[in-house]
Write an enzyme that holds these catalytic residues in place. Structure first.
Site, short mmCIF file in Angstrom:
data_model
loop_
_atom_site.label_atom_id
_atom_site.label_comp_id
_atom_site.label_asym_id
_atom_site.label_seq_id
_atom_site.Cartn_x
_atom_site.Cartn_y
_atom_site.Cartn_z
N ASP A 67 0.84 -1.20 0.00
CA ASP A 67 0.00 0.00 0.00
C ASP A 67 0.87 1.26 0.00
O ASP A 67 2.09 1.18 0.24
CB ASP A 67 -0.95 0.00 1.21
CG ASP A 67 -0.30 -0.52 2.49
OD1 ASP A 67 0.95 -0.42 2.61
OD2 ASP A 67 -1.01 -1.03 3.35
N ASP A 136 -8.08 -1.93 14.11
CA ASP A 136 -9.46 -2.10 13.66
C ASP A 136 -9.63 -3.30 12.74
O ASP A 136 -10.67 -3.48 12.12
CB ASP A 136 -9.95 -0.82 12.96
CG ASP A 136 -9.11 -0.47 11.72
OD1 ASP A 136 -8.20 -1.25 11.35
OD2 ASP A 136 -9.37 0.59 11.11
N GLU A 143 -9.88 -0.83 5.21
CA GLU A 143 -10.49 -0.50 6.50
C GLU A 143 -11.79 -1.29 6.66
O GLU A 143 -12.30 -1.88 5.70
CB GLU A 143 -10.74 1.01 6.55
CG GLU A 143 -9.47 1.87 6.53
CD GLU A 143 -8.68 1.86 7.84
OE1 GLU A 143 -8.72 0.85 8.57
OE2 GLU A 143 -8.00 2.87 8.13
#
Ligand code: F6R
Length: 261
Positions: A67, A136, A143
């Site tokens: 990323d 998370d 996400e």
């Protein structure tokens, strides 16, 4: 998936580096997918030590980026390309010609994402993808509620992730970009072997959701349950919320003598 509980980050790094070394011994031009952040550091340190001692040859190895921040020029010290150059390529002695990553400054971001996905496929796919995990549950920068079939694309970081990453930007959240290009979950799942590494208590809930929770986009890393060869390497602290720890320890301790992970 296989869950391996290691005493600490250093032994996890050694275990994963040895898996990379074994891969490179049978496939010298293997494409290694690498994540950025704090967690993978013991892996690159252990692999670099193996290169120095002559235990593995990385002269034909290739490296793929997971990323990248959108808007940071490649030469910006905090761009993931720069970080990987410092923390992976230079210590291993691998040149930029053997490196592939998305262009975070492309005018047409979508086109750059599609081009990267295609380049990965044309390169024969990632042989071993090292992943960290966000508090998370994100992998790459997918996400929560990212599509489990997603391809490389632009994503907006959660505020939690921006706070978590502010430590890399002198503690100043305002410097952390809002957007990233990330390999999608569908892209990540195409790698031949996924190795997720998590250390520290802060990752314990996310690890439990990944390993023992349902497959659900709300915890993107739970998509590893769908992969045919996924290994989760955790230290004791990151394993502290797992219910099946005894079984995971027993299974690894009694593993027959084939590649360790
Ligand atoms: C970064 C990446 C992220 C990190 C995750 C954990 O390339 O893919 O998913 O792996 O945010 O970061 P650390 O290891 O710093 O806790």
């Amino acid at each position: 998936m296989e869950v391996v509980i290691v005493p600490d980050a250093e032994s996890g790094g050694e275990l994963i580096a040895e898996a990379m070394a074994q891969l490179l011994r049978r496939k010298p031009d293997a494409l290694l997918g690498v994540a950025t952040g704090s967690t993978p550091l013991p892996v690159s340190e252990a692999l670099a030590a193996k290169v120095r001692s002559g235990a593995v040859d990385v002269s034909r190895a290739r490296i793929a980026q997971l990323d990248e921040y959108v808007g940071l020029p490649a030469e910006h010290p905090k761009s993931y390309r720069s970080v990987l150059t410092r923390e992976v390529l230079e210590p291993l002695g691998i040149g930029m010609d053997a490196f592939m990553g998305p262009d975070g400054t492309a005018e047409d971001v979508q086109e750059a994402c599609e081009a990267y996905d295609m380049a990965l496929a044309e390169a024969g796919g990632v042989d071993l993808q090292l992943l960290g995990i966000g508090t998370d549950g994100h992998i790459g920068f997918n996400e929560p509620c990212s599509s489990l079939a997603s391809r490389t694309r632009i994503k907006t970081l959660t505020e939690q992730t921006r706070w978590d990453n502010a430590r890399f930007f002198d503690g100043d959240i305002d410097q952390v970009p809002h957007h990233v290009i990330t390999q999608g979950i569908g892209t990540i799942l195409q790698a031949w072997h996924l190795v997720l590494f998590a250390t520290g208590e802060g990752k314990a809930d996310a690890v439990a959701a990944t390993v023992e929770g349902p497959v659900a986009a709300v915890c993107p890393a739970s998509a590893l349950q769908l992969h045919r060869h996924a290994t989760v390497v955790v230290d004791e602290a990151a394993a502290s919320e797992l219910k099946l720890v005894d079984y995971f320890r027993h299974a690894f301790a009694n593993k027959p003598d084939w590649p360790q992970i």
